[in-house]
Design a protein around this motif. Structure first.
Motif, PDB file in Angstrom:
ATOM      1  N   UNK A  31       0.750  -1.305  -0.196  1.00 34.84           N
ATOM      2  CA  UNK A  31      -0.072  -0.016   0.601  1.00 34.84           C
ATOM      3  C   UNK A  31       0.813   0.883   0.301  1.00 34.84           C
ATOM      4  N   UNK A  32       2.597   0.867   0.114  1.00 34.07           N
ATOM      5  CA  UNK A  32       2.816   1.957   0.499  1.00 34.07           C
ATOM      6  C   UNK A  32       4.096   2.193  -0.553  1.00 34.07           C
ATOM      7  N   UNK A  33       4.329   1.620  -1.714  1.00 34.50           N
ATOM      8  CA  UNK A  33       5.564   1.881  -2.358  1.00 34.50           C
ATOM      9  C   UNK A  33       5.805   3.460  -2.361  1.00 34.50           C
ATOM     10  N   UNK A  34       7.612   2.923  -2.580  1.00 30.18           N
ATOM     11  CA  UNK A  34       7.866   4.327  -3.249  1.00 30.18           C
ATOM     12  C   UNK A  34       9.268   4.523  -4.025  1.00 30.18           C
ATOM     13  N   UNK A  35       8.457   4.027  -5.174  1.00 26.38           N
ATOM     14  CA  UNK A  35       8.742   3.654  -6.429  1.00 26.38           C
ATOM     15  C   UNK A  35       8.288   4.851  -7.476  1.00 26.38           C
ATOM     16  N   UNK A  36       8.784   4.755  -8.761  1.00 23.78           N
ATOM     17  CA  UNK A  36       8.079   5.715  -9.562  1.00 23.78           C
ATOM     18  C   UNK A  36       6.557   6.340  -9.901  1.00 23.78           C
ATOM     19  N   UNK A  37       6.348   5.666  -9.607  1.00 22.11           N
ATOM     20  CA  UNK A  37       4.962   5.319 -11.074  1.00 22.11           C
ATOM     21  C   UNK A  37       4.587   5.477  -8.991  1.00 22.11           C
ATOM     22  N   UNK A  38       4.546   5.333  -8.257  1.00 19.23           N
ATOM     23  CA  UNK A  38       3.676   5.722  -7.059  1.00 19.23           C
ATOM     24  C   UNK A  38       4.298   7.503  -6.626  1.00 19.23           C
ATOM     25  N   UNK A  39       5.446   7.725  -6.747  1.00 18.35           N
ATOM     26  CA  UNK A  39       5.065   9.264  -6.471  1.00 18.35           C
ATOM     27  C   UNK A  39       4.963  10.042  -7.514  1.00 18.35           C
ATOM     28  N   UNK A  40       5.553   9.804  -8.791  1.00 22.22           N
ATOM     29  CA  UNK A  40       4.765  10.179 -10.116  1.00 22.22           C
ATOM     30  C   UNK A  40       3.089  10.670 -10.215  1.00 22.22           C
ATOM     31  N   UNK A  41       2.846  10.129  -9.541  1.00 23.88           N
ATOM     32  CA  UNK A  41       1.360  10.046  -9.579  1.00 23.88           C
ATOM     33  C   UNK A  41       0.704  11.139  -8.770  1.00 23.88           C
ATOM     34  N   UNK A  42       1.576  11.193  -7.863  1.00 20.06           N
ATOM     35  CA  UNK A  42       1.250  12.645  -6.386  1.00 20.06           C
ATOM     36  C   UNK A  42       1.516  14.152  -7.434  1.00 20.06           C
ATOM     37  N   UNK A  43       2.394  14.275  -8.309  1.00 20.82           N
ATOM     38  CA  UNK A  43       3.062  15.036  -8.652  1.00 20.82           C
ATOM     39  C   UNK A  43       3.116  15.704 -10.430  1.00 20.82           C
TER      40      UNK A  43
END
Ligand code: BTN
Length: 340
Positions: free
Chosen positions: A76-88
């Motif tokens: 649930x709390x991945x810190x990969x590029x896709x996860x960060x980019x989704x909020x950026x």
């Protein structure tokens, strides 16, 4: 009753953590059968199913097939590029994101990349650091998977003497991101961010420069998001905190990382356009030191005492003693009778 069964009744959380470990260890491609998990954990297959259901409720993606068992697809709390980019949003900071599982120090990684020509705005993020560094040769506790460790490459057209101001800019960004989580953040000059009087975030700015020109700056930011006291060595228990400890709520790391980068972008643009003076007022409003009695231990000088009156438009700390005002450009601050 086996030891594991007794442990399960006492601590369902520990069993859950073990269950997650089993699935994570198998990898995203492999299934683990319900029977094997039940055996390893010393609980019934039905109990395994219940744990999986509760994990799913918290956003864990666990696939099940009747014949093969369980497979962990995503945390649930991945810190990969896709996860960060989704909020950026779009912007120069974070245009390129390099997310790694583990590294010695994201500052070292970022500097190496900058030397290789990596452009401004590249961000290196790690799940864990094996030799995380703090200021003044200290180390930075960098447990895996709970917090944020990132470094940003900047290439501002400034003189080397102005580079420490970027630490102040980053401190403001971190304070802003923490406040967006509903917590009050104060900055202890030059760049510790405190929540409830304890340090939740540290910043390590390093630069490579010629005598009159900055080549690149690496701004390293560490934020304790979800660690608990048990993750800190005991000598830090009275000084350190995390957003989870202060607010009682787990923080979604990817979203926090994106917010932090957006906050940094906004302040950095203002800094480039108008210098630190444009941010000094906002910084002063968040200062943890103003009005306090402080002692500054200089890097190459004797300690200086005084009452802090804020920071100057160039980022220097202002101290007053016996009606005489002093400007400190660098040093380590101790609040007299308070947080160290
Ligand atoms: C301090 O308060 O002394 C500064 C701590 C800075 C920690 C961050 S974590 C990401 C980056 N990589 C490091 O090795 N240090 C900084």
């Amino acid at each position: 009753v086996s030891g594991a069964r007794a442990a399960d009744r006492e601590s369902p959380r520990a069993t859950r953590a073990e269950l997650v470990d089993l699935l994570a260890h198998a990898g995203a491609e492999a299934y683990v059968s319900g029977a094997a998990m039940a055996r390893r954990l010393g609980i019934s297959r039905n109990a395994v199913w219940k744990h999986v259901e509760s994990l799913r409720g918290e956003g864990w993606e666990i696939e099940t097939t009747r014949s093969r068992g369980y497979r962990l697809r995503a945390r649930p709390d991945a810190l990969d590029e896709a996860a960060v980019r989704a909020h950026l949003g779009p912007g120069r900071i974070g245009r390129r994101l390099v997310c790694v599982e583990s590294t010695r120090s994201t500052n070292d990684d970022a500097a190496e990349r900058a030397r290789g020509g990596e452009p401004e705005g590249t961000v290196v993020i790690a799940e864990a650091q094996t030799a995380g560094r703090g200021r003044l040769g200290r180390s930075w506790v960098s447990v895996r998977g709970l917090n944020l460790y990132l470094s940003v490459i900047l290439r501002p057209a400034i003189v080397p003497a102005a580079a420490p101001q970027l630490s102040l800019v980053a401190g403001l960004a971190a304070a802003g991101a923490i406040e967006a989580e509903g917590l009050e953040a104060r900055i202890k000059w030059p760049n510790d961010v405190l929540v409830g009087g304890r340090k939740a975030c540290g910043i390590l700015t390093e630069l490579e420069a010629e005598a009159d020109r900055v080549g690149f700056v690496v701004v390293g930011i560490g934020v304790n998001l979800n660690s608990t006291l048990a993750h800190f060595p005991s000598e830090l228990h009275a000084k350190a905190t995390s957003l989870y400890l202060a607010g009682g709520r787990r923080v979604e790391r990817a979203r926090f990382a994106a917010r932090l980068l957006a906050q940094l972008e906004e302040r950095y643009e203002r800094f480039l356009a108008a210098g630190f003076a444009a941010l000094a007022q906002e910084w002063n409003a968040r200062s943890a030191l103003t009005g306090r009695s402080v002692r500054i231990t200089g890097v190459a000088s004797e300690s200086v005492w005084g009452t802090c009156t804020g920071i100057d438009t160039d980022g220097a700390l202002l101290l007053e003693r016996d009606g005489v005002s002093q400007r400190m450009l660098a040093g380590d601050v101790t609040i007299v009778g308070g947080y160290e």
